[in-house]
Scaffold this motif. Structure first.
Motif, PDB file in Angstrom:
ATOM      1  N   THR A  76      51.796  68.995 -37.094  1.00 14.40           N
ATOM      2  CA  THR A  76      52.650  67.890 -36.635  1.00 14.40           C
ATOM      3  C   THR A  76      53.942  67.842 -37.450  1.00 14.40           C
ATOM      4  OG1 THR A  76      50.743  66.619 -35.916  1.00 14.40           O
ATOM      5  CG2 THR A  76      52.755  65.391 -36.302  1.00 14.40           C
ATOM      6  N   GLN A 121      51.580  63.279 -30.619  1.00 15.07           N
ATOM      7  CA  GLN A 121      50.124  63.343 -30.788  1.00 15.07           C
ATOM      8  C   GLN A 121      49.481  62.042 -30.309  1.00 15.07           C
ATOM      9  OE1 GLN A 121      48.948  64.816 -34.604  1.00 15.07           O
ATOM     10  NE2 GLN A 121      46.824  65.027 -34.007  1.00 15.07           N
ATOM     11  N   ASP A 126      52.427  68.017 -28.915  1.00 18.83           N
ATOM     12  CA  ASP A 126      51.509  67.895 -30.046  1.00 18.83           C
ATOM     13  C   ASP A 126      50.118  67.585 -29.515  1.00 18.83           C
ATOM     14  OD1 ASP A 126      50.482  67.755 -32.538  1.00 18.83           O
ATOM     15  OD2 ASP A 126      51.925  66.298 -33.316  1.00 18.83           O
ATOM     16  N   GLU A 127      49.289  68.587 -29.509  1.00 14.14           N
ATOM     17  CA  GLU A 127      47.910  68.494 -29.018  1.00 14.14           C
ATOM     18  C   GLU A 127      47.820  67.889 -27.629  1.00 14.14           C
ATOM     19  OE1 GLU A 127      45.203  67.303 -31.974  1.00 14.14           O
ATOM     20  OE2 GLU A 127      46.215  68.482 -33.495  1.00 14.14           O
TER      21      GLU A 127
HETATM   22 MG   LIG Z   1      48.885  66.618 -35.943  1.00 15.32          MG
END
Ligand SMILES: [Mg+2]
Ligand SMILES: Nc1ncnc2c1ncn2[C@@H]1O[C@H](COP(=O)(O)OP(=O)(O)OP(=O)(O)O)[C@@H](O)[C@H]1O
Lengths: 257, 220
Positions: A41, A85, A162-163
């Motif tokens: 991140t 995220q 992010d993810e």
């Molecule tokens: Mg992260």
């Protein structure tokens, strides 16, 4: 294309990223993998300028990103889409208003064109018809997908996720991976994805970078993973005993890629 | 582009604060009248001075200052926690990534709206306050209605009204910009958010009183 070199970042005295250099090509899905806390991140936020590195350089197609003036930075950012995220949806706006937000800010489209665009994006993340709902009324995975829809609504040239598929079931996860891959190719986007989902890695890993203890400890594409003998990579990808048994079985049966 | 947001904020600040401003000014005016009548008791100062004093106290000092101190508590803390919450939930980062000038987008409409609407609130407060003075003194027999009105019309200086608007403009700017700044730069979690909101009120209050003093020194 995005190119970074010699990126160093620490919080206090603990270095998080040490001397990271890499190149991210357009039209390819670039994956950053690494275990929780590896600095994925932080690296993504560095790339978009939310965090400043102590040392190092970032180039967006020859443009020195860290030297950009505020105004030029904003202009560049209109071509950037990002999924956070935690999704970071605006919770007092509906799903429709969330996705429309960049359109309202930066385009002169008519109401009809905007709502068409919103519906197209919602359709791509398989969430038709939830326009009037508020983010708090959605599941975590649905919020993620709305976040993706918002990130791609302006057809960005650079996409950061992010993810994107944490919190999604394997099937939806695949759909999202496919979607990201498709739009990356369609728009020749430079796409960078943080993930620790090994299915994603094996499906869409055109360029995979493994972060470990603040350094890049492996880089390659999905087809090179099986053949690699990097211990850390294997510990990461084949983390569960089940997958390890599968891998051993595959190798003893003469699996070669 | 921010036009609609300014209108929305004006509505929120203005209409949202109307009741509290009304109640407070009514009592401030009433108390001023009664206190002054008490001071006058047994002196040679004529009774109609009550109307005159209520008017001038209200216009010069009480309406702008008290109203803005109260608004710092109501509007200021609200703005600080709204913007601070957006900072903590990464909404501001998300907007920055889209290329939005977040300081301008989030703060400017609020400051602009406040600078327009708060002077109007203050003017309303002044009228209500004078009404409060009337209600507290005339029906209770402190002085007659004619005397009160005569007081209101005595020694009137339009310059005082000008001063009232200067004060409310300056206070409005101070309380919104300080509160937004506190929210915009918040770090950490919910405890810090609470602190930012408190700081917004405390710092705004102190700065309003300081500015009150400075304006008095400069303009009188
Ligand atoms: Mg992260
Ligand atoms: N603002 C911050 N201040 C101090 N330390 C931080 C900050 N942000 C991140 N870190 C530290 O940097 C390291 C990397 O964090 P990061 O969020 O990048 O991990 P990650 O790889 O994204 O993990 P995950 O997969 O769990 O999201 C962590 O050790 C974290 O404690």
């Amino acid at each position: 294309m995005i190119k970074i070199s010699g990126i160093y970042k620490s919080f206090g005295n603990t270095p998080v990223l040490k001397n990271i250099s890499a190149e991210f090509q357009p039209g390819k899905t670039n994956l950053i993998i690494g275990k929780s806390g590896a600095g994925k991140t932080v690296l993504l936020k560095l790339l978009v300028g939310l965090i400043q590195p102590k040392e190092g350089q970032i180039f967006y197609n020859k443009v020195d990103f860290l030297q950009l003036k505020k105004k030029d930075l904003r202009t560049l950012r209109m071509k950037v889409g990002m999924l956070f995220q935690g999704s970071a949806l605006f919770d007092s706006l509906t799903v429709e208003e969330n996705i429309r937000f960049p359109l309202d800010m930066f385009t002169d489209l008519t109401k009809k064109e905007k709502s068409d665009r919103v519906n197209t994006c919602l359709n791509r993340v398989s969430l038709d018809g939830i326009n009037a709902k508020f983010p708090s009324e959605l599941s975590g995975g649905m919020q993620k997908r709305v976040g993706i829809a918002r990130a791609i609504v302006l057809n960005p040239s650079y996409l950061f996720c992010d993810e994107p598929n944490s919190g999604l079931d394997p099937k939806t996860s695949l759909v999202i991976d496919e979607l990201i891959k498709d739009i990356t190719i369609e728009n020749n986007m430079t796409t960078i994805i943080n993930t620790h989902d090994m299915n994603s890695v094996m499906e869409i890993g055109d360029n995979v970078i493994l972060l470990h203890e603040g350094e890049i400890c492996w880089q390659g594409n999905k087809d090179e993973i099986m053949a690699s003998d990097n211990e850390i990579l294997h510990d990461f990808i084949f983390a569960s005993p089940f997958l390890q048994r599968l891998r051993n079985a595959a190798i003893s049966n003469g699996f070669q890629k | 582009m921010y036009y609609r947001e300014v209108i929305r904020q004006m509505h929120d600040i203005g209409v949202g604060s109307l009741i509290i401003v009304f109640i407070i000014s009514l009592f401030i005016g009433a108390v001023t009248a009664i206190q002054f009548a008490y001071q006058l008791d047994g002196t040679l100062v004529p009774d109609y001075y009550i109307g005159y004093v209520v008017r001038d106290m209200t216009i010069i000092e009480l309406a702008p200052t008290i109203t803005c101190l109260v608004l710092a508590g109501k509007v200021g803390s609200n703005m600080a926690s709204e913007i601070g919450g957006m900072r903590q939930k990464e909404h501001i980062d998300a907007m920055e990534i889209m290329g939005v000038n977040t300081a301008a987008y989030l703060i400017m409409p609020k400051v602009l709206a406040a600078v327009i609407i708060i002077p109007i609130l203050v003017a309303i407060a002044a009228f209500v306050s004078i009404g409060g003075g009337f209600i507290a003194s005339v029906p209770t027999g402190l002085l007659s209605g004619q005397e009160f009105v005569m007081g209101l019309r005595s020694f009137f200086m339009p310059y005082n009204v000008f001063m009232m608007f200067v004060k409310s403009l300056v206070f409005a700017f101070l309380l919104t910009s300080i509160s937004c700044y506190q929210g915009y730069n918040v770090k950490g979690g919910s405890i810090e958010l609470g602190k930012a909101s408190t700081n917004a009120v405390v710092i705004s209050d102190i700065m309003i009183l300081l500015a009150d003093y400075l304006i008095a020194v400069v303009l009188i």
